[in-house]
Every structure is written in C-alpha cells, then in structure tokens.
Design an enzyme around this catalytic site. Sequence first.
Site, PDB file in Angstrom:
ATOM      1  N   GLU A 188      -8.298   4.573   9.636  1.00  0.00           N
ATOM      2  CA  GLU A 188      -7.390   4.316   8.696  1.00  0.00           C
ATOM      3  C   GLU A 188      -8.702   3.718   7.605  1.00  0.00           C
ATOM      4  O   GLU A 188      -9.790   2.905   8.258  1.00  0.00           O
ATOM      5  CB  GLU A 188      -6.510   3.574   8.304  1.00  0.00           C
ATOM      6  CG  GLU A 188      -6.876   1.834   8.438  1.00  0.00           C
ATOM      7  CD  GLU A 188      -5.363   1.098   8.886  1.00  0.00           C
ATOM      8  OE1 GLU A 188      -4.584   1.673   9.704  1.00  0.00           O
ATOM      9  OE2 GLU A 188      -5.903  -0.032   7.916  1.00  0.00           O
ATOM     10  N   HIS A 209       0.990  -1.410   0.537  1.00  0.00           N
ATOM     11  CA  HIS A 209       0.232  -0.033   0.040  1.00  0.00           C
ATOM     12  C   HIS A 209       0.842   1.239   0.299  1.00  0.00           C
ATOM     13  O   HIS A 209       2.071   1.424   0.325  1.00  0.00           O
ATOM     14  CB  HIS A 209      -0.674  -0.305   1.297  1.00  0.00           C
ATOM     15  CG  HIS A 209      -0.422  -0.089   2.327  1.00  0.00           C
ATOM     16  ND1 HIS A 209       0.062  -0.703   2.998  1.00  0.00           N
ATOM     17  CD2 HIS A 209       0.236   0.834   3.433  1.00  0.00           C
ATOM     18  CE1 HIS A 209       0.162  -0.209   4.145  1.00  0.00           C
ATOM     19  NE2 HIS A 209       0.259   0.610   4.987  1.00  0.00           N
ATOM     20  N   GLN A 233      -3.654   3.430   1.571  1.00  0.00           N
ATOM     21  CA  GLN A 233      -4.284   3.383   2.778  1.00  0.00           C
ATOM     22  C   GLN A 233      -4.586   4.813   3.569  1.00  0.00           C
ATOM     23  O   GLN A 233      -3.610   5.657   3.345  1.00  0.00           O
ATOM     24  CB  GLN A 233      -3.096   2.588   3.757  1.00  0.00           C
ATOM     25  CG  GLN A 233      -2.995   2.953   4.953  1.00  0.00           C
ATOM     26  CD  GLN A 233      -2.410   2.351   6.146  1.00  0.00           C
ATOM     27  OE1 GLN A 233      -1.209   2.528   6.210  1.00  0.00           O
ATOM     28  NE2 GLN A 233      -2.486   1.054   6.859  1.00  0.00           N
ATOM     29  N   GLU A 290       7.272   0.955   5.098  1.00  0.00           N
ATOM     30  CA  GLU A 290       6.556  -0.247   6.078  1.00  0.00           C
ATOM     31  C   GLU A 290       7.059  -1.482   5.431  1.00  0.00           C
ATOM     32  O   GLU A 290       6.636  -1.483   3.952  1.00  0.00           O
ATOM     33  CB  GLU A 290       5.534   0.281   6.068  1.00  0.00           C
ATOM     34  CG  GLU A 290       4.487  -0.968   7.267  1.00  0.00           C
ATOM     35  CD  GLU A 290       2.713  -0.548   7.122  1.00  0.00           C
ATOM     36  OE1 GLU A 290       2.866   0.915   6.141  1.00  0.00           O
ATOM     37  OE2 GLU A 290       1.889  -1.330   7.647  1.00  0.00           O
ATOM     38  N   HIS A 334       3.789   7.178   3.646  1.00  0.00           N
ATOM     39  CA  HIS A 334       5.346   5.908   3.672  1.00  0.00           C
ATOM     40  C   HIS A 334       4.715   5.175   2.414  1.00  0.00           C
ATOM     41  O   HIS A 334       3.214   4.782   2.040  1.00  0.00           O
ATOM     42  CB  HIS A 334       4.680   5.261   5.263  1.00  0.00           C
ATOM     43  CG  HIS A 334       3.996   4.806   5.267  1.00  0.00           C
ATOM     44  ND1 HIS A 334       2.225   5.546   5.959  1.00  0.00           N
ATOM     45  CD2 HIS A 334       2.740   3.429   5.019  1.00  0.00           C
ATOM     46  CE1 HIS A 334       1.424   4.378   6.495  1.00  0.00           C
ATOM     47  NE2 HIS A 334       1.771   3.180   5.526  1.00  0.00           N
TER      48      HIS A 334
HETATM   49  N1  CMX Z   1       8.492  10.387   5.940  1.00  0.00           N
HETATM   50  C1  CMX Z   1       9.548  10.944   6.262  1.00  0.00           C
HETATM   51  N2  CMX Z   1      10.465  11.297   6.625  1.00  0.00           N
HETATM   52  C2  CMX Z   1      10.070  11.570   7.814  1.00  0.00           C
HETATM   53  C3  CMX Z   1       8.208  11.268   8.196  1.00  0.00           C
HETATM   54  C4  CMX Z   1       7.378  10.376   6.812  1.00  0.00           C
HETATM   55  N3  CMX Z   1       6.813   9.694   6.886  1.00  0.00           N
HETATM   56  N4  CMX Z   1       7.946  10.771   9.221  1.00  0.00           N
HETATM   57  C5  CMX Z   1       8.978  11.601   9.835  1.00  0.00           C
HETATM   58  N5  CMX Z   1      10.209  12.412   8.911  1.00  0.00           N
HETATM   59  C6  CMX Z   1      11.271  12.818   9.159  1.00  0.00           C
HETATM   60  C7  CMX Z   1      11.065  14.059  10.189  1.00  0.00           C
HETATM   61  O1  CMX Z   1      11.033  15.051   8.806  1.00  0.00           O
HETATM   62  C8  CMX Z   1      11.883  14.763  10.383  1.00  0.00           C
HETATM   63  O2  CMX Z   1      13.057  15.150   9.694  1.00  0.00           O
HETATM   64  P1  CMX Z   1      14.363  16.605  10.381  1.00  0.00           P
HETATM   65  O3  CMX Z   1      14.941  16.223  11.163  1.00  0.00           O
HETATM   66  O4  CMX Z   1      14.949  16.110   8.970  1.00  0.00           O
HETATM   67  O5  CMX Z   1      13.256  17.122   9.877  1.00  0.00           O
HETATM   68  C9  CMX Z   1      12.488  13.173  11.084  1.00  0.00           C
HETATM   69  O6  CMX Z   1      12.003  12.522  10.165  1.00  0.00           O
HETATM   70  C10 CMX Z   1      12.440  13.225  11.936  1.00  0.00           C
HETATM   71  O7  CMX Z   1      10.513  13.718  12.304  1.00  0.00           O
HETATM   72  P2  CMX Z   1       9.704  13.706  13.387  1.00  0.00           P
HETATM   73  O8  CMX Z   1       8.466  14.769  13.402  1.00  0.00           O
HETATM   74  O9  CMX Z   1      10.511  14.400  15.050  1.00  0.00           O
HETATM   75  O10 CMX Z   1       8.833  12.035  13.940  1.00  0.00           O
HETATM   76  P3  CMX Z   1       9.759  10.603  15.607  1.00  0.00           P
HETATM   77  O11 CMX Z   1      11.398  10.788  15.004  1.00  0.00           O
HETATM   78  O12 CMX Z   1       9.081  10.671  16.397  1.00  0.00           O
HETATM   79  O13 CMX Z   1       9.277   9.637  14.037  1.00  0.00           O
HETATM   80  C11 CMX Z   1       8.967   7.696  12.682  1.00  0.00           C
HETATM   81  C12 CMX Z   1       9.767   9.929  13.216  1.00  0.00           C
HETATM   82  C13 CMX Z   1       9.456   7.703  11.295  1.00  0.00           C
HETATM   83  C14 CMX Z   1       9.675   7.169  13.845  1.00  0.00           C
HETATM   84  C15 CMX Z   1       7.834   7.760  13.447  1.00  0.00           C
HETATM   85  O14 CMX Z   1       7.044   8.921  12.752  1.00  0.00           O
HETATM   86  C16 CMX Z   1       7.249   6.823  13.546  1.00  0.00           C
HETATM   87  O15 CMX Z   1       7.572   5.647  14.113  1.00  0.00           O
HETATM   88  N6  CMX Z   1       6.538   5.943  12.128  1.00  0.00           N
HETATM   89  C17 CMX Z   1       6.262   4.781  11.655  1.00  0.00           C
HETATM   90  C18 CMX Z   1       4.558   4.210  12.392  1.00  0.00           C
HETATM   91  C19 CMX Z   1       3.814   4.670  11.561  1.00  0.00           C
HETATM   92  O16 CMX Z   1       4.175   5.498  10.910  1.00  0.00           O
HETATM   93  N7  CMX Z   1       2.569   5.352  12.205  1.00  0.00           N
HETATM   94  C20 CMX Z   1       1.152   5.179  11.182  1.00  0.00           C
HETATM   95  C21 CMX Z   1       0.546   4.352  10.056  1.00  0.00           C
HETATM   96  C22 CMX Z   1       0.078   2.779  10.993  1.00  0.00           C
HETATM   97  C23 CMX Z   1       0.092   2.226   9.402  1.00  0.00           C
HETATM   98  O17 CMX Z   1       0.387   2.060   8.536  1.00  0.00           O
HETATM   99  O18 CMX Z   1      -0.449   1.248   9.713  1.00  0.00           O
HETATM  100 CO    CO Z   2       0.725   1.448   6.085  1.00  0.00          CO
END
Ligand code: CMX
Ligand code: CO
Length: 154
Positions: free
Chosen positions: A43, A7, A60, A134, A84
């Site tokens: 979602e 997705h 998604q 993912e 993502h």
């Molecule tokens: N795509 C690209 N870059 C991303 C991002 C994304 N989706 N999310 C965060 N970033 C980048 C930010 O821009 C930031 O970069 P800079 O430091 O250069 O500004 C950096 O990563 C850190 O971002 P943050 O805003 O401080 O966020 P966190 O570190 O707290 O979290 C992450 C980032 C990836 C660890 C967190 O989003 C995560 O754990 N994701 C996995 C879970 C998830 O996304 N769940 C929702 C979807 C559920 C599903 O698909 O079922």
């Molecule tokens: Co997803």
Amino acid sequence: MFTRIDHIGIACRDLDATVGFYRATYGFEVFHTEVNEEQGVREAMLRISGTSDGGASYIQLLEPTREDSAVGKWLAKNGEGVHHIAFGTGDVDAASAAVRDKGVRVLYDEPRHGTMGSRITFLHPKDCHGVLTELVTSAGQGQGDGPAREAGAR
Ligand code: CMX
Ligand code: CO
C-alpha cells in the site's frame, strides 16, 4: 463517534503506476508505504490534509500481494476502483462495540494492525448498504494518550 474520513481505500493492479497517476495528475506525494501481509496488500498512503483532531486524511492505494486476499478477490470481480472507506476515531474499541450493539457485523473480535501502526477493524459491507467500512485509530491517538498525534507527522 468519528472525527474524520481517515482514508479512501482504492484497489489497483499496479501500485507504482497508480502512484504515478496521482502524482502526475494531482501532485500528491507518497507519505508512507507498507506491506501488510496479514491483509495481503502492498500500500501507499497519499496525505491529503491535516485535520483539527491532529489526524489527517489520506488516499490509500492497495495492490494485492496474493489473489486470495480481500483486495485480490475484489479486483478479480470488480476491476480497479474504490474498495472501502475508513472513518477515524479516537477509540476503535469503543466505536466497534457501539456499532456491534446496533446489529452491524464487525469482522474482527479485536482490532488488528493497520497502516502506520494504527489499529483497525472492518464492518461487513452487506450491513452498511454495500460499503466496506473500516474504523481506524491512528498510532498515538488511543484513549489516554492526550492530544491526538499522527504517526510520522512533522
Ligand atoms: N465493498 C462492497 N462489497 C463488497 C466488498 C467491498 N469492498 N468486498 C466484498 N463485497 C461483497 C461482494 O460483492 C459479495 O456480495 P454478493 O454476495 O452480493 O456478490 C459479498 O460482499 C461477499 O464477497 P466475497 O467476494 O465472497 O468476499 P468475502 O465474503 O470472502 O470477503 C469481506 C468480503 C468484506 C469479508 C472481506 O473483503 C474482508 O474481510 N475485508 C476486510 C479486510 C480488507 O478489506 N483488507 C484490505 C484492506 C486493508 C486496509 O485497508 O488496510
Ligand atoms: Co484501509
């Protein structure tokens, strides 16, 4: 290692309005809806097509259930858009280990619950050229389960 794009995850502020756009504009219907409190999302999965491995590809649509969730934080910073991509794999444990061995940060020690009973993990976007990635094994698609089957598919 991967058999399909499972997705594309899209962050939105209003799930019902966004579902309405996809329905009115492209004719997509909702295949599944779910609230995942652990991930902080409400979602909707829009099924695009079935694939030869027995899985399918989806859009998604993700609305945050709380502001401090991954999608909530991302929306506040970036606005609506692609959040993502998710690759489908028959064995998310093996795929995670293989990617981790290449030096990419895998965010969870063990895969967690994903949509439709799938098992999911995420790779850090900073290790993937800016793309939150993912990995997904659909329900019933794990090792030793025989032919892949998509949960909810007819
Ligand atoms: N795509 C690209 N870059 C991303 C991002 C994304 N989706 N999310 C965060 N970033 C980048 C930010 O821009 C930031 O970069 P800079 O430091 O250069 O500004 C950096 O990563 C850190 O971002 P943050 O805003 O401080 O966020 P966190 O570190 O707290 O979290 C992450 C980032 C990836 C660890 C967190 O989003 C995560 O754990 N994701 C996995 C879970 C998830 O996304 N769940 C929702 C979807 C559920 C599903 O698909 O079922
Ligand atoms: Co997803």
